[in-house]
Design an enzyme around this catalytic site. Sequence first.
Site, PDB file in Angstrom:
ATOM      1  N   CYS A  79       0.983  -1.093  -0.066  1.00  0.00           N
ATOM      2  CA  CYS A  79       0.065  -0.017  -0.020  1.00  0.00           C
ATOM      3  C   CYS A  79       0.897   1.291   0.028  1.00  0.00           C
ATOM      4  O   CYS A  79       1.583   1.413  -0.968  1.00  0.00           O
ATOM      5  CB  CYS A  79      -0.980   0.045   1.108  1.00  0.00           C
ATOM      6  SG  CYS A  79      -2.321   1.329   0.848  1.00  0.00           S
ATOM      7  N   HIS A 182      -3.826  -4.717  -0.322  1.00  0.00           N
ATOM      8  CA  HIS A 182      -3.461  -5.292   0.973  1.00  0.00           C
ATOM      9  C   HIS A 182      -3.433  -6.431   0.831  1.00  0.00           C
ATOM     10  O   HIS A 182      -4.752  -7.085   0.904  1.00  0.00           O
ATOM     11  CB  HIS A 182      -4.214  -4.640   2.099  1.00  0.00           C
ATOM     12  CG  HIS A 182      -4.149  -3.303   2.413  1.00  0.00           C
ATOM     13  ND1 HIS A 182      -3.170  -2.817   3.202  1.00  0.00           N
ATOM     14  CD2 HIS A 182      -4.696  -1.869   1.967  1.00  0.00           C
ATOM     15  CE1 HIS A 182      -3.188  -1.471   3.524  1.00  0.00           C
ATOM     16  NE2 HIS A 182      -3.925  -1.072   2.541  1.00  0.00           N
ATOM     17  N   GLU A 184      -2.699  -8.792   2.896  1.00  0.00           N
ATOM     18  CA  GLU A 184      -3.435  -9.269   4.335  1.00  0.00           C
ATOM     19  C   GLU A 184      -4.566  -9.236   4.593  1.00  0.00           C
ATOM     20  O   GLU A 184      -5.334  -9.793   5.435  1.00  0.00           O
ATOM     21  CB  GLU A 184      -2.472  -8.506   5.608  1.00  0.00           C
ATOM     22  CG  GLU A 184      -2.625  -7.204   5.999  1.00  0.00           C
ATOM     23  CD  GLU A 184      -2.362  -6.400   4.842  1.00  0.00           C
ATOM     24  OE1 GLU A 184      -2.567  -4.896   5.023  1.00  0.00           O
ATOM     25  OE2 GLU A 184      -1.716  -6.409   3.570  1.00  0.00           O
TER      26      GLU A 184
END
Length: 201
Positions: A79, A182, A184
């Site tokens: 990001c 992202h 994650e």
Amino acid sequence: MIAIIDYDAGNIKSVEKAIEFLGHECIVTRDREELLKADKVILPGVGAFGDAMEKVNNYGLVDVIHEIVDKGTPFLGICLGLQLIFDESEEAPGVKGLGLLRGKIVKFPEGELKVPQIGWNSLHLINDGKLFKNIKEGSYVYFVHSYYLKAEDESVVKATSEYMTTFHASVESGNVFACQFHPEKSSDVGLAILKNFLEMD
């Protein structure tokens, strides 16, 4: 050991949890020696380019990051971390980025869609990226950003996406990897992308 660079720029906990979920040990640190001895290093980030670079500079991390990359350690920007590895951003005129790769971060054009882009968007995969091994074309990942990357060398771009314009969503060059989205927070697809990075030689 995976090192996550701590420079007070958000989303570190979710990255740490994802790495542990995938079965890898990690450490959150800004200590030079810890970072230099890590097997892989991740630069996460949420927030503004100028504020983030101020913290990276204040913590003495610019030279350390260059050293990590120069010694060949796999390095992943996530990001804001992707944005910081380039030269500059329209969000903070006059502020120098890390300059690991050539390119500029620019503001989304005016349009009917809201900025920031928040939510799921599909990827167009190009140039055979290592992060995207066994990832299907058109896979959806999670974005939160108001600015996007225009890389100078399009051969380093491994994924693009569309939001008012086509933008560079992921890059790879040597041991430097980065994604605007992202991983994650991108469910199974994101975890598979992160796993590809963690299991690289």
